[in-house]
Design an enzyme around this catalytic site. Sequence first.
Site, PDB file in Angstrom:
ATOM      1  CD  GLU A 113      -1.041   0.815   3.610  1.00 24.30           C
ATOM      2  OE1 GLU A 113      -1.422   1.969   3.370  1.00 24.30           O
ATOM      3  OE2 GLU A 113      -1.268   0.230   4.686  1.00 24.30           O
ATOM      4  CE  LYS A 164       0.839   2.077  14.332  1.00 23.03           C
ATOM      5  NZ  LYS A 164       1.058   3.052  13.281  1.00 23.03           N
TER       6      LYS A 164
HETATM    7  N1  PSU Z   1      -2.783   1.857  10.628  1.00 16.26           N
HETATM    8  C1  PSU Z   1      -1.443   1.916  10.748  1.00 16.26           C
HETATM    9  N2  PSU Z   1      -0.729   2.492   9.751  1.00 16.26           N
HETATM   10  C2  PSU Z   1      -1.313   3.003   8.629  1.00 16.26           C
HETATM   11  C3  PSU Z   1      -2.742   2.924   8.517  1.00 16.26           C
HETATM   12  C4  PSU Z   1      -3.430   2.355   9.540  1.00 16.26           C
HETATM   13  O1  PSU Z   1      -0.902   1.467  11.745  1.00 16.26           O
HETATM   14  O2  PSU Z   1      -0.611   3.527   7.750  1.00 16.26           O
HETATM   15  C5  PSU Z   1      -3.400   3.449   7.265  1.00 16.26           C
HETATM   16  C6  PSU Z   1      -3.703   2.289   6.307  1.00 16.26           C
HETATM   17  O3  PSU Z   1      -3.529   2.724   4.983  1.00 16.26           O
HETATM   18  C7  PSU Z   1      -5.179   2.017   6.583  1.00 16.26           C
HETATM   19  C8  PSU Z   1      -5.698   3.413   6.843  1.00 16.26           C
HETATM   20  O4  PSU Z   1      -5.841   1.395   5.514  1.00 16.26           O
HETATM   21  O5  PSU Z   1      -4.660   4.033   7.608  1.00 16.26           O
HETATM   22  C9  PSU Z   1      -7.026   3.410   7.581  1.00 16.26           C
HETATM   23  O6  PSU Z   1      -7.565   4.696   7.609  1.00 16.26           O
HETATM   24  P1  PSU Z   1      -9.090   4.910   8.062  1.00 16.26           P
HETATM   25  O7  PSU Z   1      -9.122   4.574   9.521  1.00 16.26           O
HETATM   26  O8  PSU Z   1      -9.383   6.352   7.801  1.00 16.26           O
HETATM   27  O9  PSU Z   1      -9.922   3.989   7.225  1.00 16.26           O
END
Ligand code: PSU
Length: 301
Positions: A26, A158
């Site tokens: 990603e 996390k």
């Molecule tokens: N959690 C992490 N590192 C990240 C992300 C999440 O520890 O880089 C990023 C990933 O790309 C994940 C996104 O898909 O954040 C999720 O964002 P949201 O909660 O807005 O869907």
Amino acid sequence: MNTTFLHYHPDVAAALKAGRPVVALESTLITHGLPYPVNQEVARAMEQTVREAGATPATIAVLQGKITVGLTDEQLAYLAQAKNVRKCSRRDFPIILAQQGDGATTVAGTMMVAHWAGIRVFATGGIGGVHRGQPMDISADLRELGQTPVAVVCAGAKAILDLPLTLEVLETNGVPVIGYQCSEFPAFYTRTAGLPLDVRCETPEEIAAIIRARDTLGLTTGTLITIPVPQEHELPAPVAESAIAQALQEATRHGVRGKEVTPFLLARVSELTHEKSRTANVALLKNNARLAAQIACALTK
Ligand code: PSU
Ligand code: MN
């Protein structure tokens, strides 16, 4: 399916055509997850780890409105320092294509592109989930896992998130959650959150067998594979917890909302834990990339 809107790196196109193993990576972790220059170093290290394990890496991003499957080193370097990059989850694709802008794909966005491209395995750090104290703020990652047949390798999620609710939503969405050599859901910086998983696998071949069985059944759900951060790089739980607690308080105080919530929390936790979290982060990303490559290899056998 008409996938003429995809633009491939020649190495990725060749590997897919020959039926060789490919691993998707990603780009939101590059643009919104980690600061420069660590983001660039880690993105390169993940690609290198995939290659060393016998697969072809395909980092996925949108560049000037073009959905790109596999970046050149110049494109990766550009993205690592680019400003005004849209964080692209499912809803963002029509917008970024029409505006011909740059976009970084989240877990949800990367799964979509991987599936369009015929890539079956994808490695990331942590997935999005249900936010703590905000049970209606559910990452689109969980929905995508419920509807797109790609195997996602991660170090859990996390603890900025509500991990028990995140596992509940995955269950609702029909997503099997596999532990690789572990029986409990890992919490990214720490090896466990004390929550049981659906199944424990000891080898990449066992995981590949579960993915094949899903295909045999005609199920279109994703598969989530979790692998804990290597022991020697684990962050002490109280260090992670206190940083997370402070970051959450600040997010509430500043009224952070919508797609900004996760990047805000990630940045604050990273700042508050400094080098410690960074070494854990780098170690687990490479670890995840290696396992993803091993699964991709097992699937082509
Ligand atoms: N959690 C992490 N590192 C990240 C992300 C999440 O520890 O880089 C990023 C990933 O790309 C994940 C996104 O898909 O954040 C999720 O964002 P949201 O909660 O807005 O869907
Ligand atoms: Mn959200």
